[in-house]
Design a protein around this motif. Structure first.
Motif, PDB file in Angstrom:
ATOM      1  N   ASP A 189       0.815  -1.218   0.000  1.00 28.60           N
ATOM      2  CA  ASP A 189       0.000   0.000   0.000  1.00 28.60           C
ATOM      3  C   ASP A 189       0.848   1.268   0.000  1.00 28.60           C
ATOM      4  OD1 ASP A 189      -2.221  -1.566   0.054  1.00 28.60           O
ATOM      5  OD2 ASP A 189      -2.676  -1.268   2.174  1.00 28.60           O
ATOM      6  N   LEU A 242     -16.331  -7.873  18.432  1.00 25.03           N
ATOM      7  CA  LEU A 242     -17.420  -7.523  17.537  1.00 25.03           C
ATOM      8  C   LEU A 242     -16.821  -7.039  16.231  1.00 25.03           C
ATOM      9  CD1 LEU A 242     -20.631  -7.054  17.569  1.00 25.03           C
ATOM     10  CD2 LEU A 242     -19.986  -4.647  17.620  1.00 25.03           C
ATOM     11  N   GLY A 243     -17.074  -7.802  15.157  1.00 22.54           N
ATOM     12  CA  GLY A 243     -16.684  -7.361  13.820  1.00 22.54           C
ATOM     13  C   GLY A 243     -17.940  -7.053  13.045  1.00 22.54           C
ATOM     14  N   ARG A 244     -17.787  -6.511  11.846  1.00 21.77           N
ATOM     15  CA  ARG A 244     -18.971  -6.228  11.044  1.00 21.77           C
ATOM     16  C   ARG A 244     -19.582  -7.522  10.534  1.00 21.77           C
ATOM     17  NH1 ARG A 244     -15.544  -1.902   7.876  1.00 21.77           N
ATOM     18  NH2 ARG A 244     -14.045  -3.508   8.475  1.00 21.77           N
ATOM     19  N   ASN A 245     -18.765  -8.547  10.385  1.00 22.47           N
ATOM     20  CA  ASN A 245     -19.308  -9.877  10.137  1.00 22.47           C
ATOM     21  C   ASN A 245     -18.515 -10.838  11.020  1.00 22.47           C
ATOM     22  OD1 ASN A 245     -16.961  -9.551   8.521  1.00 22.47           O
ATOM     23  ND2 ASN A 245     -17.506 -11.419   7.431  1.00 22.47           N
ATOM     24  N   ARG A 246     -18.818 -12.126  10.917  1.00 23.14           N
ATOM     25  CA  ARG A 246     -18.336 -13.037  11.940  1.00 23.14           C
ATOM     26  C   ARG A 246     -16.867 -13.400  11.846  1.00 23.14           C
ATOM     27  NH1 ARG A 246     -22.341 -15.927  14.764  1.00 23.14           N
ATOM     28  NH2 ARG A 246     -24.340 -15.106  14.129  1.00 23.14           N
ATOM     29  N   GLU A 247     -16.322 -13.360  10.668  1.00 23.43           N
ATOM     30  CA  GLU A 247     -14.964 -13.872  10.502  1.00 23.43           C
ATOM     31  C   GLU A 247     -14.163 -12.926   9.633  1.00 23.43           C
ATOM     32  OE1 GLU A 247     -13.465 -16.473  11.787  1.00 23.43           O
ATOM     33  OE2 GLU A 247     -12.015 -17.302  10.383  1.00 23.43           O
ATOM     34  N   GLY A 248     -12.930 -12.699  10.040  1.00 25.83           N
ATOM     35  CA  GLY A 248     -12.006 -12.002   9.154  1.00 25.83           C
ATOM     36  C   GLY A 248     -11.959 -10.508   9.312  1.00 25.83           C
ATOM     37  N   ASP A 249     -12.806  -9.936  10.131  1.00 27.11           N
ATOM     38  CA  ASP A 249     -12.821  -8.481  10.229  1.00 27.11           C
ATOM     39  C   ASP A 249     -11.880  -8.004  11.331  1.00 27.11           C
ATOM     40  OD1 ASP A 249     -13.516  -5.913   9.582  1.00 27.11           O
ATOM     41  OD2 ASP A 249     -15.463  -5.948  10.577  1.00 27.11           O
ATOM     42  N   ASP A 283     -15.053   6.183  12.115  1.00 26.69           N
ATOM     43  CA  ASP A 283     -14.282   5.851  10.921  1.00 26.69           C
ATOM     44  C   ASP A 283     -15.140   4.983  10.008  1.00 26.69           C
ATOM     45  OD1 ASP A 283     -14.203   3.284  11.920  1.00 26.69           O
ATOM     46  OD2 ASP A 283     -12.102   3.367  12.531  1.00 26.69           O
ATOM     47  N   VAL A 284     -14.530   4.475   8.951  1.00 24.79           N
ATOM     48  CA  VAL A 284     -15.311   3.749   7.956  1.00 24.79           C
ATOM     49  C   VAL A 284     -15.896   2.459   8.545  1.00 24.79           C
ATOM     50  CG1 VAL A 284     -13.397   2.425   6.984  1.00 24.79           C
ATOM     51  CG2 VAL A 284     -15.290   3.108   5.501  1.00 24.79           C
ATOM     52  N   ARG A 285     -15.302   2.000   9.635  1.00 30.82           N
ATOM     53  CA  ARG A 285     -15.786   0.747  10.237  1.00 30.82           C
ATOM     54  C   ARG A 285     -17.002   0.959  11.125  1.00 30.82           C
ATOM     55  NH1 ARG A 285      -9.607  -0.216  11.011  1.00 30.82           N
ATOM     56  NH2 ARG A 285      -9.340  -0.399   8.783  1.00 30.82           N
ATOM     57  N   SER A 286     -17.038   2.102  11.820  1.00 27.12           N
ATOM     58  CA  SER A 286     -18.111   2.300  12.780  1.00 27.12           C
ATOM     59  C   SER A 286     -18.094   3.739  13.269  1.00 27.12           C
ATOM     60  CB  SER A 286     -17.919   1.345  13.957  1.00 27.12           C
ATOM     61  OG  SER A 286     -18.924   1.554  14.916  1.00 27.12           O
ATOM     62  N   MET A 295     -21.355  -0.440  22.239  1.00 20.77           N
ATOM     63  CA  MET A 295     -20.892  -1.829  22.194  1.00 20.77           C
ATOM     64  C   MET A 295     -19.892  -2.138  23.306  1.00 20.77           C
ATOM     65  SD  MET A 295     -22.708  -3.370  20.083  1.00 20.77           S
ATOM     66  CE  MET A 295     -23.945  -2.212  20.658  1.00 20.77           C
ATOM     67  N   LEU A 335     -20.788  -5.377  25.344  1.00 28.19           N
ATOM     68  CA  LEU A 335     -19.843  -6.498  25.404  1.00 28.19           C
ATOM     69  C   LEU A 335     -19.212  -6.618  26.784  1.00 28.19           C
ATOM     70  CD1 LEU A 335     -18.036  -6.500  21.933  1.00 28.19           C
ATOM     71  CD2 LEU A 335     -20.211  -7.503  22.598  1.00 28.19           C
ATOM     72  N   ARG A 388     -16.837  -5.517   3.562  1.00 28.30           N
ATOM     73  CA  ARG A 388     -17.064  -6.863   4.107  1.00 28.30           C
ATOM     74  C   ARG A 388     -18.109  -7.607   3.278  1.00 28.30           C
ATOM     75  NH1 ARG A 388     -12.990  -8.195   6.330  1.00 28.30           N
ATOM     76  NH2 ARG A 388     -14.137  -9.932   7.230  1.00 28.30           N
ATOM     77  N   ASP A 406     -20.990 -16.594   8.282  1.00 25.17           N
ATOM     78  CA  ASP A 406     -22.151 -15.700   8.323  1.00 25.17           C
ATOM     79  C   ASP A 406     -23.355 -16.291   7.591  1.00 25.17           C
ATOM     80  OD1 ASP A 406     -20.757 -13.207   9.384  1.00 25.17           O
ATOM     81  OD2 ASP A 406     -19.571 -13.581   7.588  1.00 25.17           O
ATOM     82  N   GLU A 451     -24.728  -1.990  13.210  1.00 32.74           N
ATOM     83  CA  GLU A 451     -24.709  -0.635  13.778  1.00 32.74           C
ATOM     84  C   GLU A 451     -26.039   0.076  13.532  1.00 32.74           C
ATOM     85  OE1 GLU A 451     -21.491   1.771  12.357  1.00 32.74           O
ATOM     86  OE2 GLU A 451     -21.941   3.387  13.766  1.00 32.74           O
TER      87      GLU A 451
END
Lengths: 303, 780
Positions: free
Chosen positions: A47, A191-198, A267-270, A278, A282, B708, B714, B770
Motif C-alpha cells: 500500500d 465484535l466485527g462487522r461480520n463473523r470472521e475475518g474483520d 471511521d469507515v468501520r463504525s 458496544m 460487550l 465486508r 455468516d 450498527e
C-alpha cells in the motif's frame, strides 16, 4: 493513491543471532523492518504506507517460536508464535484460555497460520485482538536491544496508534505472563462487522478470579480494543467492581463506566455512538459470562 | 416453438456432475492470468484520475519514458474513438476530462508490471478541477454540473432516450391506465423512499486482459470476459478496426456476476498493444482497482406510491427511480429500462406510472450486476408490499397470493403473462419456513422474525441477441459441441453438454465442449448475461444437435431402406425399432455408410448447426412503455427468511432461508440448487454488509479490509431449496434462466423479517448491525 500491483523490491536478511538483529536495527534505521508473519507489514508495503528497504527475518531465532509453561514461573510465549499455535496449545487453553480465545479471534484461519503474537502487539494497533487478553493477564513484554534484555509491562507498552515503548533499536522476543490466578475465568468478545475475518469494531477482554484482596471476594480486570488510540484498561469499571457484590447490577454499572472510559472515533468501520454502546454491551456480556464460570466453579467446589 | 407436453428425458433433468469439475477441483483449469506468453510478454499499468471531475490540462510523460523498462506510453490522444454497449459515451482513455476517481488517463507499457507501475507513477498530469455531483437526485436538478455536455452527439441504441443538456442519459416511462383515477378508488395509499448503495461484484478473479497486434493487422485479445463477441464488436468500433480482425479468446472465468460483461478495461490492453506490434501486453486490475475501475452496481433512489382497496387489491402504482449511473452509463442505461418495465414487481397492477431515470454522476461507473436492477427495485417493492399488507391488516403471504401476477393477466408493459408457477413458489416457501408459527428466540437478548419476498425478472437484452451452436463429430463417435457462451462457474457448459447428449442419444462422456470460447472458431453468442444461456444458447444447442441427429437418421434410414421415424439413437448407436438393426455412431459420422450391394458411399462428416434469436420480441412505445411482447419471459420465485436479531449488538443471524423458483425445467437440478444457494448468500451479503462508501466520489473502502462480504460463518445455517417447473413455451425442454434471480428477493426478505422481529423498517441497504442497534436504541 492506488496500491501497487505487487510488493516493491526489498532485501531479505535471515538474521543469524539476536545481536545481528540489533546491529541491523541500529545501522539501518527506519529502512529496516523486522519480518514476523508479514500479514500486516507486507500489505502495508504494497500500500506504500511502510517503506522498508530491508526486512530482517527473526522468526527462526532461538525461543521465538516456543511456548513454555511452568506453574511457578508462568507462561513464556515466543514473539513469533503464530495465532493458530497459540490457540491450539494445551497449556494456553488450560491456564490462559482468554489468550487462546483472543488468538483465534484474529483475522481468518489462513492469516492466523502466519500472524504472530509479537507482530500483533508490536504493530500497536488499537484494534489488536490479543492486546486486551495480554493486558488482563498482566503480561510483560521482553525487548532485546543494545543493552541486552528488558521487560516492559503491557500496560506501559502502547503509546498511540502504531507507537509503542519499543525503541527503534529493540525487538520483541517474548511475552511473559505470570502464573494464572487460581480459579480465574476469562473471555474475549470481539465484535466485527461480520463473523470472521474483520478487524475489531470493539473488542473486550474480561478476566475474573476469586480474590481475598477485595471485599466482594472476586477481582475483575477489563481491557478494551478499538475504542481509543491505544488498547485500554477500563480502570474505573474495575475499581467499581472491586467494591461491589458481583451480579447484574454491578456488571451493568461497570459496563456503563467502561463505555464512558472509552474514547472511540468515527471511521469507515463504525461510529462513536455505536462503539461506545458496544463497549457497554460487550463488557456486560463478558462480565456475565465470566461470572457464570466463576459461580459454577464455586458451587462445584461447595458440593 | 415447442409445446408444453412433458418429454421423456435421460440426461436432461438429471444432476450429472459438472463437465469442468475435475479440472477445477484439482487446480488444473486454466484461467486467463495462467496463460503463458514467454519472454515476449510486456505489462501495462494505468495512470488513473485522483479527481472525480476535472479537465485534463496537460500530461507530462517525459520522465516516465526515461524509466528503466518502459517501452511506450499512451494517452487519450491514442484512443479518440467512443466505446459503449448501448450508448457510446466513453473513451478507452480519458481525452479532455475525467469524470470519476479512477478514470484512466494514460497507459504505460513496460517489461515488467513493476516497471510499468513505476513509469505510471512518474507521469505528471495537471488537472483543472470541475465541480462534481454525487447524488442522482441532485444531478437531475437544474443547475447541476453537466457531466456529458456532448450527450446529444453520442451514438445510442434506438430504445434509449437521452436528454441532451441534462445529466439524464435515459428516461424510461410507463403510462398505463388512469393512475390518478385509480388512486382515487384506493382505500389505502402508501408513499415511501428507498435507497440502495453502490456495491461491487467482487469476483475472486480480478479483470485481466492480454492483447497482441499481429503484422497482418489482426488483434488477438485474451480476456476474462463474459462477452467475447461483444468485446470484439465494441473494441473494433472504438478503435477503428474491422470486427473480423479482432479475435477474442475467453478462458474459464473466476466469477463475473456482470462486471465482466461488455467492455471495461480490456480496451486498454488493446490500445497499449498497438504501440508494440507483435508483443503481447498484459493488463490486470488490482483488487483496489476492481472495486471502482470496472463496474459497480448502480445506486438507486426509489420513490414509491402505491394504493389498494380495503379488500387488499392493489389498484395503482406510481414510481420514480433515480439511478446513479456514475461517470458513464453506456451499459447502465439499459438497467434503467429493465427496472422500468418490471417496476410493479411480480404483481398485477392495473394502473401504473413509472419514470425511471438513468443519471450521470461523478461516482464510479455503474453497470450490470447479478439481477440487473431487480434486487434494487425489489428492495423497495417488497418492503412497500409488506407495509401495505400490514396497513390493511392482511397476512403478508395471503396478500402476495392475492396480488401476484398470473397467467393471462397483463403485465406492467402490456404483455400477456405466460404460464408461471409464482403462486406455487410462494406457497412452497411459506410451508418450508413454517409461516405463521413463531418459535421463541434462542436467548433472552434476541428477537426472532420471519419475512418473505417474491420476485420476477426477464432477460434484459436487445431484440436481436442471438445464439449459435454447432456439433461436429470425431472418428470415435464422440462429438465436439461448439458454443459461444462462457462458463463462469454457473455450469453453462454442463447444461449445454446435457442437452446435446440428450438429443444425440449418447452418454455424457461422449460430449466435448469446444473451449476456450474463441471468436475465430466458436459460434456466435451475444453475451453471457441476463441468465439467458440455458434458455437461448440451450435452444441453439438443441437445434444443432437435432440437425445432426436428423442427418444421421436420414443417412442410416437411406442405407437401411427404413424411415427415420423408426430409428433412434441410444447409447451411441443408431437402432431401428422396426428391423432391430443397429450401428455405432463411430461407423458413420465421419466416413458415411456403404449402400448395400453396389457399395456406393453415402453421407460424409456430419455437422449440426443451430441458432436462436427471439424474433418475436416487440418494441416498447417510447411514451407509454407498452408493447405486446416486450420481453421474452419472466422467471419468478420467492424466498422466506427466519432470523434472529441480537438486541445488545444489532447483529443479525439468518437461521433459515427457504427458496423456490419456477425454472420451467431444471436441466440439472443440483446446479439449480447451487445457483439458489449462491444467490441467497450473495443477496444476504448485499442486504446486511455491502456498500461501497463514497465521499465526493472517492471510495473509502476499496479493499476487503473494509468492504465486508458474507463468509461461510455468516451464511444461513440452512437453505431449503425448491424447484417449480411450469414449462416455458420458448425454452429448451421448457427451461427458463435461473442465475441472477436467486439473489433478488433475499435482501428485502431479510428486511421484512427484521421488521417482524423488532418492529423497525429500514429503507436503505445494507442493514448493518450498527444501523439496527442504533435504531433499537432510538426506539427505546
Amino acid at each position: 493513491m492506488l496500491s501497487r500491483p505487487g510488493l516493491p523490491s526489498f532485501d531479505y536478511v535471515r538474521a543469524g543471532s539476536h545481536d545481528e538483529v540489533v546491529r541491523l536495527l541500529v545501522t539501518g534505521g527506519p529502512d529496516v523492518r523486522l519480518l514476523m508473519g508479514g500479514t500486516d507489514l507486507l500489505v502495508r508495503m504494497r500500500d506504500g504506507v511502510v517503506r522498508a528497504r530491508t526486512l530482517v527475518d527473526v522468526k527462526h531465532l532461538p525461543g521465538m517460536r516456543t511456548i513454555a509453561y511452568d506453574s511457578a514461573a508462568g507462561l513464556t510465549v515466543g514473539a513469533a508464535v503464530t495465532m493458530n499455535q497459540l490457540a491450539s496449545n494445551a497449556d494456553v487453553r488450560a491456564h490462559y484460555a482468554i489468550l487462546a480465545e483472543a488468538a483465534s479471534a484474529v483475522a481468518s484461519y489462513q492469516v492466523r497460520n502466519r500472524a504472530t503474537l509479537g507482530g500483533n502487539l508490536c504493530n500497536a494497533s488499537p484494534a489488536a485482538d490479543t492486546a486486551p487478553a495480554v493486558m488482563v493477564l498482566g503480561g510483560r513484554l521482553v525487548l532485546c536491544g543494545p543493552e541486552g534484555e528488558r521487560e516492559v509491562p503491557i500496560d506501559e507498552f502502547f503509546l498511540g496508534p502504531g507507537k509503542s515503548a519499543r525503541q527503534a533499536n529493540e525487538f520483541l522476543t517474548a511475552v511473559r505472563l505470570p502464573p494464572p490466578r487460581q480459579g480465574a475465568r476469562g473471555t474475549y468478545l470481539k465484535l466485527g462487522r461480520n463473523r470472521e475475518g474483520d478487524l475489531a469494531v470493539v473488542g473486550v477482554g474480561v478476566l475474573g478470579s476469586p480474590s481475598s484482596e477485595v471485599p466482594p471476594g472476586y477481582a475483575f480486570s477489563i481491557a478494551l480494543a478499538s475504542v481509543a488510540p491505544v488498547p485500554l484498561r477500563a480502570t474505573a469499571a474495575e475499581r467499581l467492581l472491586a467494591g461491589q457484590k458481583p451480579g447484574g447490577a454491578a456488571f451493568a454499572a461497570a459496563a456503563q463506566l467502561a463505555a464512558q472510559e472509552a474514547r472511540p472515533i468515527d471511521d469507515v468501520r463504525s461510529g462513536v455512538a455505536y462503539r461506545r454502546a458496544m463497549v457497554e454491551s460487550l463488557t456486560r456480556r463478558g462480565l456475565e459470562t465470566v461470572w457464570r464460570g466463576l459461580s459454577a466453579a464455586s458451587s462445584g467446589r461447595g458440593r | 416453438m415447442m409445446g408444453r407436453q412433458v418429454e421423456q428425458t435421460r440426461v436432461v433433468g438429471t444432476s450429472v456432475p459438472r463437465v469442468d469439475a475435475l479440472e477445477k477441483v484439482t487446480g488444473a483449469a486454466r484461467f486467463t492470468d495462467d496463460l503463458q506468453f514467454g519472454p515476449d510478454l510486456l505489462f501495462g499499468r494505468v495512470v488513473r484520475s485522483p479527481h472525480a471531475h476535472a479537465r485534463i490540462v496537460s500530461i507530462d510523460t517525459a520522465a516516465a519514458l526515461q524509466m528503466p523498462g518502459v517501452r511506450a506510453i499512451i494517452t487519450g490522444a491514442d484512443t479518440p474513438g467512443f466505446i459503449g454497449l448501448y450508448l457510446r459515451d466513453r473513451h478507452i482513455l480519458a481525452t479532455d476530462r475525467v469524470r470519476q476517481v479512477g478514470d484512466p488517463v494514460a497507459g504505460v507499457i513496460a517489461s515488467t508490471e513493476q516497471a510499468a507501475e513505476d513509469g505510471a507513477r512518474a507521469i505528471r498530469v495537471e488537472y483543472e478541477l470541475l465541480p462534481g455531483v454525487f447524488d442522482p437526485f441532485e444531478a437531475v436538478q437544474a443547475g447541476a454540473p453537466l457531466i456529458h455536455p456532448d450527450l446529444g452527439s453520442y451514438d445510442v441504441a434506438s430504445f434509449l432516450y437521452p436528454r441532451p443538456g441534462t445529466n439524464i442519459s435515459h428516461h424510461f416511462r410507463i403510462r398505463k391506465g388512469d393512475v390518478d383515477g385509480a388512486f382515487g378508488r384506493c382505500d389505502t395509499i402508501l408513499e415511501d423512499t428507498y435507497r440502495a448503495p453502490q456495491i461491487q461484484h467482487v469476483p475472486i478473479e480480478t479483470h485481466v486482459a492480454i492483447a497482441r497486434w499481429e503484422q497482418t493487422g489482426e488483434v488477438t485479445l485474451w480476456s476474462a470476459t463474459q462477452s467475447p463477441f461483444a468485446q470484439r464488436s465494441m473494441i473494433a468500433a472504438a478503435m477503428g478496426i474491422e470486427p473480423g480482425n479482432v479475435r477474442v479468446i475467453g478462458n474459464y472465468i473466476g466469477g463475473g456476476f456482470g462486471c465482466k460483461a461488455g467492455v471495461t478495461m480490456e480496451g486498454l490492453a488493446v490500445a497499449m498493444a498497438r504501440r508494440v506490434p507483435g508483443r503481447p501486453v498484459k493488463v490486470r486490475l488490482t483488487r483496489e482497482e476492481e472495486f471502482f475501475c470496472s463496474f459497480v452496481r448502480q445506486a438507486l433512489v426509489a420513490k414509491v406510491k402505491i394504493g389498494a382497496t380495503r379488500e387488499g387489491k392493489v389498484l395503482a402504482l406510481q414510481v420514480e427511480y433515480y439511478w446513479d449511473g456514475g461517470a458513464y452509463t453506456e451499459y447502465g442505461t439499459n438497467i434503467t429500462r429493465a427496472a422500468g418495465y418490471s417496476s410493479t414487481g411480480p404483481y398485477f397492477v392495473p394502473s401504473v406510472m413509472t419514470d425511471s431515470y438513468c443519471v450521470y454522476t461523478n461516482n464510479p461507473t455503474g453497470g450490470p450486476m447479478r439481477g440487473f436492477g431487480m434486487p434494487e427495485i425489489h428492495w423497495s417493492i417488497e418492503q412497500v408490499m409488506d407495509r401495505l399488507a400490514e396497513k390493511l391488516g392482511m397476512d403478508r403471504v395471503q396478500f402476495r397470493l392475492l396480488n401476484c401476477i398470473r397467467e393471462g393477466q397483463e403485465t406492467v408493459s402490456g404483455m400477456t403473462m405466460h404460464a408461471t408457477g409464482l403462486s406455487q413458489c410462494i406457497k412452497r416457501v411459506a410451508k418450508d419456513i413454517q409461516w405463521g408459527e413463531k418459535e421463541p428466540p434462542s436467548a433472552p437478548h434476541k428477537l426472532r422474525g420471519k419475512g418473505i419476498a417474491i420476485m420476477w425478472k426477464a432477460p434484459a437484452m436487445p431484440r436481436n441477441a442471438a445464439s449459435e451452436a454447432w456439433v461436429v463429430f470425431n472418428e470415435d463417435g464422440t462429438f465436439n459441441l461448439g458454443v459461444g457462451g462462457q462458463e463462469l462457474g454457473q455450469g453453462s457448459f454442463t447444461v449445454a453438454a446435457q442437452m446435446a447428449a440428450e438429443v444425440l442419444g449418447v452418454p455424457m462422456d461422449r460430449v466435448r465442449v469446444a473451449r476456450p470460447v474463441d471468436t475465430r472458431y466458436s459460434p456466435y453468442e451475444w453475451q453471457t448475461v441476463a441468465s439467458r444461456l440455458t434458455w437461448s444458447m440451450g435452444n441453439a444447442v438443441r437445434a444443432a444437435a437435432t440437425d445432426a441427429r436428423k442427418q444421421i437418421l436420414d443417412l442410416v434410414g437411406r442405407c437401411w431402406g427404413e424411415t427415420p421415424a423408426d430409428l433412434d439413437i441410444r447409447n451411441g448407436e443408431v437402432i431401428s425399432y422396426k428391423s432391430e438393426r443397429s450401428v455405432g455412431l463411430d461407423k458413420l459420422v465421419i466416413c458415411g455408410l456403404s449402400m448395400p450391394g453396389d457399395r456406393e458411399l453415402i453421407g460424409g462428416p456430419i455437422m449440426g448447426r443451430g441458432r436462436f434469436m427471439p424474433t418475436y420480441v416487440t418494441d416498447l412505445d417510447k411514451e407509454t412503455g407498452q408493447g405486446t411482447h416486450g420481453m421474452v419471459h419472466y422467471t419468478t420465485g420467492a424466498e422466506a427468511v427466519e432470523l434472529e436479531v441480537d438486541t445488545a449488538t444489532g447483529q443479525v443471524e439468518v437461521l433459515r432461508v427457504a427458496a423456490a423458483f419456477d425454472v420451467g425445467k431444471a436441466i440439472n437440478p443440483e446446479l439449480v440448487k447451487a445457483q439458489i444457494e449462491g444467490g441467497v448468500v450473495q443477496g444476504m451479503s448485499s442486504g446486511l454488509f455491502e456498500a461501497l462508501r463514497l465521499k465526493n466520489g472517492e471510495p473509502l473502502n476499496s479493499s476487503f479490509v473494509d468492504y465486508r462480504i458474507v463468509t461461510t460463518l455468516d451464511a444461513p445455517q440452512e437453505i431449503i431449496t425448491a424447484v417449480v417447473e411450469t414449462a416455458q413455451d420458448d425454452g429448451p425442454w421448457g427451461a427458463r434462466g435461473v442465475g441472477e434471480h436467486t439473489m433478488v428477493p433475499t435482501a428485502p426478505a431479510i428486511a421484512n423479517a427484521i421488521y417482524d422481529a423488532i418492529g423497525i423498517r429500514f429503507n436503505e441497504m445494507p442493514l448493518t448491525a450498527e444501523k439496527i442497534y442504533l435504531a433499537l436504541a432510538h426506539k427505546a
